[in-house]
Design a protein around this motif. Sequence first.
Motif, PDB file in Angstrom:
ATOM      1  N   ASN B 266       0.811  -1.193   0.000  1.00  0.00           N
ATOM      2  CA  ASN B 266       0.000   0.000   0.000  1.00  0.00           C
ATOM      3  C   ASN B 266       0.858   1.261   0.000  1.00  0.00           C
ATOM      4  OD1 ASN B 266      -2.154  -1.556  -0.193  1.00  0.00           O
ATOM      5  ND2 ASN B 266      -2.955  -1.201   1.840  1.00  0.00           N
ATOM      6  N   PHE B 267       1.966   1.276   0.765  1.00  0.00           N
ATOM      7  CA  PHE B 267       2.760   2.494   0.798  1.00  0.00           C
ATOM      8  C   PHE B 267       3.206   2.929  -0.598  1.00  0.00           C
ATOM      9  CE2 PHE B 267       7.205   4.212   1.192  1.00  0.00           C
ATOM     10  CZ  PHE B 267       6.811   5.490   1.530  1.00  0.00           C
ATOM     11  N   VAL B 268       3.755   1.975  -1.388  1.00  0.00           N
ATOM     12  CA  VAL B 268       4.229   2.360  -2.724  1.00  0.00           C
ATOM     13  C   VAL B 268       3.077   2.850  -3.606  1.00  0.00           C
ATOM     14  CG1 VAL B 268       6.350   1.016  -2.841  1.00  0.00           C
ATOM     15  CG2 VAL B 268       4.195  -0.070  -3.437  1.00  0.00           C
ATOM     16  N   PHE B 269       1.888   2.301  -3.381  1.00  0.00           N
ATOM     17  CA  PHE B 269       0.753   2.748  -4.194  1.00  0.00           C
ATOM     18  C   PHE B 269       0.353   4.173  -3.826  1.00  0.00           C
ATOM     19  CE2 PHE B 269      -0.040  -1.987  -4.224  1.00  0.00           C
ATOM     20  CZ  PHE B 269       0.575  -2.147  -5.463  1.00  0.00           C
ATOM     21  N   TYR B 270       0.380   4.466  -2.534  1.00  0.00           N
ATOM     22  CA  TYR B 270       0.063   5.841  -2.134  1.00  0.00           C
ATOM     23  C   TYR B 270       1.053   6.820  -2.762  1.00  0.00           C
ATOM     24  CZ  TYR B 270      -3.059   3.796   1.359  1.00  0.00           C
ATOM     25  OH  TYR B 270      -4.056   3.102   1.976  1.00  0.00           O
ATOM     26  N   VAL B 271       2.353   6.460  -2.677  1.00  0.00           N
ATOM     27  CA  VAL B 271       3.368   7.340  -3.267  1.00  0.00           C
ATOM     28  C   VAL B 271       3.109   7.502  -4.765  1.00  0.00           C
ATOM     29  CG1 VAL B 271       5.832   7.653  -3.723  1.00  0.00           C
ATOM     30  CG2 VAL B 271       5.087   6.753  -1.532  1.00  0.00           C
ATOM     31  N   SER B 272       2.754   6.396  -5.445  1.00  0.00           N
ATOM     32  CA  SER B 272       2.488   6.452  -6.883  1.00  0.00           C
ATOM     33  C   SER B 272       1.350   7.405  -7.196  1.00  0.00           C
ATOM     34  CB  SER B 272       2.125   5.066  -7.405  1.00  0.00           C
ATOM     35  OG  SER B 272       3.150   4.165  -7.107  1.00  0.00           O
ATOM     36  N   ILE B 273       0.292   7.302  -6.398  1.00  0.00           N
ATOM     37  CA  ILE B 273      -0.859   8.181  -6.642  1.00  0.00           C
ATOM     38  C   ILE B 273      -0.455   9.639  -6.460  1.00  0.00           C
ATOM     39  CG2 ILE B 273      -3.118   8.844  -5.754  1.00  0.00           C
ATOM     40  CD1 ILE B 273      -3.538   5.815  -5.162  1.00  0.00           C
ATOM     41  N   VAL B 274       0.340   9.888  -5.408  1.00  0.00           N
ATOM     42  CA  VAL B 274       0.795  11.255  -5.181  1.00  0.00           C
ATOM     43  C   VAL B 274       1.615  11.750  -6.373  1.00  0.00           C
ATOM     44  CG1 VAL B 274       2.320  12.686  -3.758  1.00  0.00           C
ATOM     45  CG2 VAL B 274       0.726  11.123  -2.667  1.00  0.00           C
ATOM     46  N   LEU B 275       2.502  10.887  -6.891  1.00  0.00           N
ATOM     47  CA  LEU B 275       3.328  11.279  -8.042  1.00  0.00           C
ATOM     48  C   LEU B 275       2.468  11.580  -9.256  1.00  0.00           C
ATOM     49  CD1 LEU B 275       6.315   8.767  -7.862  1.00  0.00           C
ATOM     50  CD2 LEU B 275       6.283  11.158  -7.188  1.00  0.00           C
ATOM     51  N   LEU B 276       1.476  10.719  -9.473  1.00  0.00           N
ATOM     52  CA  LEU B 276       0.581  10.892 -10.620  1.00  0.00           C
ATOM     53  C   LEU B 276      -0.145  12.225 -10.519  1.00  0.00           C
ATOM     54  CD1 LEU B 276      -0.043   8.859 -12.893  1.00  0.00           C
ATOM     55  CD2 LEU B 276      -2.167   8.339 -11.722  1.00  0.00           C
ATOM     56  N   ILE B 277      -0.635  12.515  -9.327  1.00  0.00           N
ATOM     57  CA  ILE B 277      -1.381  13.757  -9.139  1.00  0.00           C
ATOM     58  C   ILE B 277      -0.462  14.966  -9.325  1.00  0.00           C
ATOM     59  CG2 ILE B 277      -2.603  15.169  -7.435  1.00  0.00           C
ATOM     60  CD1 ILE B 277      -3.754  12.532  -6.328  1.00  0.00           C
ATOM     61  N   ILE B 278       0.741  14.892  -8.743  1.00  0.00           N
ATOM     62  CA  ILE B 278       1.667  16.017  -8.907  1.00  0.00           C
ATOM     63  C   ILE B 278       1.976  16.217 -10.395  1.00  0.00           C
ATOM     64  CG2 ILE B 278       4.015  16.857  -8.466  1.00  0.00           C
ATOM     65  CD1 ILE B 278       3.945  15.471  -5.782  1.00  0.00           C
ATOM     66  N   GLY B 279       2.287  15.123 -11.090  1.00  0.00           N
ATOM     67  CA  GLY B 279       2.614  15.211 -12.520  1.00  0.00           C
ATOM     68  C   GLY B 279       1.483  15.844 -13.309  1.00  0.00           C
ATOM     69  N   ALA B 280       0.261  15.322 -13.127  1.00  0.00           N
ATOM     70  CA  ALA B 280      -0.882  15.798 -13.899  1.00  0.00           C
ATOM     71  C   ALA B 280      -1.185  17.264 -13.588  1.00  0.00           C
ATOM     72  CB  ALA B 280      -2.097  14.929 -13.601  1.00  0.00           C
ATOM     73  N   LEU B 281      -1.207  17.594 -12.306  1.00  0.00           N
ATOM     74  CA  LEU B 281      -1.557  18.969 -11.909  1.00  0.00           C
ATOM     75  C   LEU B 281      -0.526  19.967 -12.414  1.00  0.00           C
ATOM     76  CD1 LEU B 281      -2.867  19.117  -8.240  1.00  0.00           C
ATOM     77  CD2 LEU B 281      -4.019  19.748 -10.354  1.00  0.00           C
ATOM     78  N   VAL B 282       0.747  19.628 -12.185  1.00  0.00           N
ATOM     79  CA  VAL B 282       1.788  20.560 -12.593  1.00  0.00           C
ATOM     80  C   VAL B 282       1.778  20.729 -14.119  1.00  0.00           C
ATOM     81  CG1 VAL B 282       4.275  20.883 -12.694  1.00  0.00           C
ATOM     82  CG2 VAL B 282       3.221  20.209 -10.575  1.00  0.00           C
ATOM     83  N   GLY B 283       1.560  19.622 -14.842  1.00  0.00           N
ATOM     84  CA  GLY B 283       1.494  19.701 -16.305  1.00  0.00           C
ATOM     85  C   GLY B 283       0.371  20.607 -16.765  1.00  0.00           C
ATOM     86  N   MET B 284      -0.807  20.421 -16.169  1.00  0.00           N
ATOM     87  CA  MET B 284      -1.969  21.221 -16.564  1.00  0.00           C
ATOM     88  C   MET B 284      -1.772  22.693 -16.239  1.00  0.00           C
ATOM     89  SD  MET B 284      -4.920  18.652 -15.317  1.00  0.00           S
ATOM     90  CE  MET B 284      -6.274  19.789 -15.242  1.00  0.00           C
ATOM     91  N   LEU B 285      -1.361  22.956 -14.986  1.00  0.00           N
ATOM     92  CA  LEU B 285      -1.210  24.348 -14.575  1.00  0.00           C
ATOM     93  C   LEU B 285      -0.086  25.032 -15.354  1.00  0.00           C
ATOM     94  CD1 LEU B 285      -1.774  24.051 -10.730  1.00  0.00           C
ATOM     95  CD2 LEU B 285      -3.359  24.791 -12.495  1.00  0.00           C
ATOM     96  N   GLY B 286       0.993  24.271 -15.607  1.00  0.00           N
ATOM     97  CA  GLY B 286       2.107  24.830 -16.374  1.00  0.00           C
ATOM     98  C   GLY B 286       1.654  25.261 -17.764  1.00  0.00           C
ATOM     99  N   SER B 287       0.884  24.387 -18.428  1.00  0.00           N
ATOM    100  CA  SER B 287       0.392  24.723 -19.762  1.00  0.00           C
ATOM    101  C   SER B 287      -0.517  25.937 -19.712  1.00  0.00           C
ATOM    102  CB  SER B 287      -0.418  23.569 -20.341  1.00  0.00           C
ATOM    103  OG  SER B 287       0.378  22.458 -20.507  1.00  0.00           O
ATOM    104  N   LEU B 288      -1.419  25.905 -18.751  1.00  0.00           N
ATOM    105  CA  LEU B 288      -2.412  26.976 -18.642  1.00  0.00           C
ATOM    106  C   LEU B 288      -1.714  28.318 -18.495  1.00  0.00           C
ATOM    107  CD1 LEU B 288      -5.471  27.180 -18.538  1.00  0.00           C
ATOM    108  CD2 LEU B 288      -5.324  27.211 -16.074  1.00  0.00           C
TER     109      LEU B 288
END
Lengths: 230, 297
Positions: B266-288
């Motif tokens: 579970n720990f690695v999955f939580y970290v993965s989800i956090v990474l995914l969210i950071i990646g997606a959010l930063v990508g979107m906001l950066g483009s915007l």
Amino acid sequence: MKLIEFKQVSKTYKNGVTALADVSVSIDKGEFVFVIGLTASGKSTFIKMLYREEKPTKGTVIVGGLNVGKIRNRKVYKLRRRIGIVFQDFKLLPKLTVYENVAFALECVGLKEKEIRPKVMEALEHVGLKNKVRSFPGELSGGEQQRVCIARAIVNDPKILICDEPTGNLDPKTSKEIMDVIENINKNLGTTIIMATHDQDIVNRMKKRVLLIKQGILAGDYAKGSYKAG
Amino acid sequence: MKLLRIIRRSIRDGFKSIVRNFGLSFASIMCTTITLILVALSIICAVNVEHATKSIESELSIIVYLKSDLTEEDINNIETDIRSRSAVESLTTKTKDEWKLELEESDEELKTVLDYLGDNPLMNTFVVYVNDVTELKDTAEYIKSITGVETVKYGESMVETVITIFDILEKVVVVIVIALILVTAFLISNTIKLTIFSRRSEIEIMRLVGASNGAIKLPFVVEGFIIGIIGSIIPICITIYGYVILHSRLHGHLFTNVLTLVKPFNFVFYVSIVLLIIGALVGMLGSLKAVRKYLKI
């Protein structure tokens, strides 16, 4: 019916240069108007005000019922959807095919795919490019690229077609072909055409209304004018 | 319906432009990947430091030795007195007989010695856990002052030092994680800005043919989102495989048995989800942010 109206329009740029001074003119539906003048005469400013690339500093510009000076940046698209613009440098998207470039103008309005296809094909037929639908702009000649640009400009069925030196980058033979396309649009679709140009031959041959702009002033308005008139 | 069509087209165009501008997309994806790997490493460090601190802290207790001449009532009074302290988390009683039994079981020789002594020489005790390590010392001092308490034993001063060090370390790591996330956001949005700079004529044309600002932004936002997601794939793989392998190689603890690592699952999955969210959010906001600049023209 007046489609375009300039009422005592002046434009002074931030650096103090006055591009237009007290210009008043009106253009009716279905007219074909040449705008001529030397480089830096204010001709480009005049054309750019029609699609709100520039705003007047004084006076009002009305295009298709919209007061250009009062349109906010976020609402500019409302004006641009009512007009078609043909550029000297074509301004095609290099990564899109001919079809996609023309369809693009309809997609951003939010039309259905079913409605887009026949309109695009019709516009491409008007400019005689139906056989190059899948080509990319880089694979086309200058004249063909300009045809794509014209097709994109008319695909929305605009009442006004603004042409900013459409033949400026083309050789005389190709220029003539492009002018034929534009003239046919004026005749067959009843689109009002405003065209800025340097090309004396074209103006002299077509015998259309000519607006002469000289040092920011409307120096002449001739019903069947020629370049020599100025 | 119009809106839905525009959204659907934006998604399509976002994908299309990633493929057609592959070089630039690749640069953004790589930038995202590298920074997210750093973020992943620091998150794993931070969580493990926190975990180690917590596990050490939870094992710290105060052992209270009671005088042997106390009555049952005295013992009860002392117990309620200790329990009334707000810092006390729990208290268990361990009588001298229980201690004796435990010692006898652990060592045969001790059993004979204890048997030889006859009367049980050990003392009745309380084991007290506190809810905050910083309260350990004060609580111990207080309990020592209660009459009837013979002596008090709690974690030696060295343990306290270790804990302070860990506390500082934990804060430092958290600061590093936050700083890294900010750096990631900055780097990614700058890379995207560069790629969009090369496409400013595209934005200009969109505006000239009558696209509304929203319709222009959307494909770029979708593109940023996809770049962020793709960019987080490698960091996620590294996190999952890397941490699981690391955990099993080290047998679940670092240097000593005291410093246990967080269990990988579970720990690695939580970290993965956090990474995914950071990646997606930063990508979107950066483009915007990058597109906005060109919409002002």
